[in-house]
Design a protein around this motif. Sequence first.
Motif, short mmCIF file in Angstrom:
data_model
loop_
_atom_site.label_atom_id
_atom_site.label_comp_id
_atom_site.label_asym_id
_atom_site.label_seq_id
_atom_site.Cartn_x
_atom_site.Cartn_y
_atom_site.Cartn_z
N GLN A 443 0.84 -1.21 0.00
CA GLN A 443 0.00 0.00 0.00
C GLN A 443 0.87 1.26 0.00
O GLN A 443 0.52 2.26 -0.63
N GLY A 444 1.98 1.18 0.70
CA GLY A 444 2.88 2.33 0.74
C GLY A 444 3.36 2.70 -0.65
O GLY A 444 3.46 3.88 -0.99
N LEU A 446 1.69 2.43 -3.26
CA LEU A 446 0.60 3.10 -3.96
C LEU A 446 0.44 4.54 -3.46
O LEU A 446 -0.34 5.31 -4.02
N GLY A 447 1.14 4.88 -2.39
CA GLY A 447 1.03 6.23 -1.85
C GLY A 447 0.07 6.36 -0.67
O GLY A 447 -0.22 7.46 -0.23
N VAL A 448 -0.41 5.24 -0.14
CA VAL A 448 -1.35 5.30 0.99
C VAL A 448 -0.60 5.80 2.23
O VAL A 448 0.42 5.23 2.60
N PRO A 449 -1.10 6.88 2.86
CA PRO A 449 -0.34 7.45 3.97
C PRO A 449 -0.45 6.62 5.25
O PRO A 449 -1.38 5.83 5.41
N ARG A 450 0.51 6.80 6.15
CA ARG A 450 0.45 6.21 7.47
C ARG A 450 -0.36 7.14 8.38
O ARG A 450 -0.73 8.23 7.97
N ARG A 451 -0.63 6.72 9.60
CA ARG A 451 -1.18 7.59 10.63
C ARG A 451 -2.46 8.30 10.23
O ARG A 451 -2.59 9.51 10.40
N THR A 452 -3.40 7.58 9.63
CA THR A 452 -4.66 8.21 9.29
C THR A 452 -5.82 7.27 9.60
O THR A 452 -5.70 6.06 9.44
N ALA A 453 -6.92 7.86 10.05
CA ALA A 453 -8.08 7.06 10.43
C ALA A 453 -8.79 6.50 9.22
O ALA A 453 -9.38 5.42 9.26
#
Lengths: 609, 171
Positions: A443-444, A446-453
């Motif tokens: 996922q990273g 793909l650009g999916v951020p960390r630390r998000t709800a």
Amino acid sequence: MSAELETEPTFFDTFPEEAKVIRAAFLGSFFALGLGAVFGIIQTLHRTDIFRGLIESTDYYTVLTAHGVFMVISFTIFFLVGLFTWALVRSLDRPLVNIRITWTWYGLMVTGITMTGVSILAGFTDAVEMSADVLFTFYAPLQAHPLFYAGLAVFIVGTWLAGADWFRTWLAWKRDNPDERIPLQTFMVLTTMIMWYIASSAVAASVLLFLLPWSLGLIESVNPTLTRTLFWFFGHPVVYFWLMPAYLLWYTVLPSIAGGRLFSDPLARVVFVLFVLLSTPVGIHHQYLDPGIAEGFKFISMTNTMFLLLPSLLTAFTVVASVEYGARKRGGTGLFGWLRTLPWRNPAFTGMMLAGLMFAAGGFSGMVNAGMNINYMIHNTIWVPGHFHLTVGTAVALTFMAATYWIWPQITNKPIYSLQIGLFQVVLWFIGMALMSNAMHAQGMLGVPRRTAEPEYSGFEYPTAFGGFEELNIQIAIGGTLLFISTVFFLGNVVLTMGNPRVSGLAESIPPALSGPTDAPRVLDDLRVWVGIALVLVVLAYALPLAAIINDGGLLGPGVGTYPVWVDAAARALGQVAATAVSPVVDTLAFASSRVGDAAAAVSVEVFA
Amino acid sequence: MHIHAYEKLWLAFAVILILLLIGSVTYGAVGPGVAMVADSEDQIDPGALDEDERFAEPRVEQVGDNHYAAYVIAYQFAFEPSPIVVPENSRVTLYVTSRDVIHGFEVAGTNANTMVVPGEVSEITVEVGEPQEYGLLCNEYCGAGHHGMEGKVHVVSEEEYANLNEGGETA
């Protein structure tokens, strides 16, 4: 088992007072693990949108802060102080100088983490005006309640006293044994603590000089780049503070469980010295994408980081060689055939081996993180938590759990309730983490951020690769659930073990290394030399960047505001999220005429805020 | 000190690996020219962005031959301007700053990624290709509404970009 072995005294028999402290430290650690696991499963299911019924998305950050702090501060460091006390007392074969001092530092650590923990958990209720939703990194100008910072300071002082306790005990031993080499386990404890003193001084300075006075209203503002840099001065070596107890176990305990001996004692010492020297002057590699830090400083940090691979690569060699030696002694043959003769039914062995395997994978993703320019692709994406769930989340956590099956009987005289459950549990952790971490890395990319709800956005979709965002979410959720179940089995096993009657004959011994300490140059044991060089390297890496940051922004920053997370933050946030929800409409307008659109967006934010 | 022959081999392999990794990063910097976000820009007063010549009016403007500058503000919990509209096949230098707390600026699925720190201006230059819509997101936790903080980057054809700018002097 021979009668002679059965009567061999355990650690519990020889050092009952120390055993009590170690047990208390481990129980503190496991309590935190339990809490951390509960927050972990809530977070996994919320983030992946499998189940969002338990908490509001605005409370997700309270969960995330709690998961981070309880796991990487309490779980790891309480285990460390227990293990180090055991290793030092065992290898010096003498009690601590004054057990009341020992209980004092234990008490300080418990008090500190309780203060911090309360300030975090208060974020779940509106009844008290307190919260600390600032995550493990507590970047200013987001501001936590003063209790959060004060608790951290007390906790760190507790660890400093623990180190002093161990150093004093070693000095007492040295007076009685002036010509002897420092026993390997003691050497590991002392070098790790030297690293810790250097590293934690920066975060203590940041908390005591800036963040705590600021949260109390004594100073107006802070310099966010400065406090962030001081955090990472500590924030990288702290990962080695988590890892060094695992290394101690891999070097000294794992070979003996495999039926072998440590391959080389001198090389083990070299590895720990390299960590003292290199683990601190690298923190800026967490700030590759920070404005306000010159490229040259980043490059120096990157070079040091790459050389920090060396001690870990050496460890991989030594550990595998030591285990292979054990296997061949048990009759193993062939290029890989010896692997079959290893004690795979022993959860302590299998857990540590799987942890080591995961650490190798974590090392590879770490090389990507360390690569200054490819880091652009994955910085602050979920790749990064994917990486550290392999390192601290498996190499460290799984080693600690596995080691518990080996060490707990020796400090309590109680046999483990069920080694079968133990074996099942460590393998389950491995499978769960393999699923979760792999999907997080993907996922990273793909650009999916960390630390998000809520990692899904209203205005765009992620590129489709690796099975796609949704499918990877399911893998993360399944992996996280398996990890939670594994933790429950571990904790259950420990609790049931505590109910077992005390027996004798649980002693385990650690045979000396194949190549012993006398092969090592004496200078390795001269700790003052390594402290000196480490300090010089830290000054070289940090003096200029810190001077530049203070010169640019001042000690208290260029007039940056204060954003306490506990004052009405949730209500304000909800209003603004509602505003961004209508932004697709606003976007369409903006696309037609961006000036009008901008004005509309600004107005709509004001209306909803 | 006795070092086993296999240990020496492994040590040599490890050092070569490390040198290769450092070499590849160095090549990335001097070959393809991947520059790091650095301290190229002066400090800025985050409380007075509306008096700043560049950030009073967040916008995109042409600064050279096929070279555009985008001045972007990140704040709890949005980006301005949004969308950031730039013409195809151009060079875009992004200047991003924050009005309040630390944010992230990430164009999803690309390597356009930087921290945004109040008081600092992040400068990154990217090459954009064919017309496409990209998602823009904040990748650093910035408060309770962090997950709602998003924006857009629109790469449009040259004609479209020209049309958009007919109505006003900025885009």
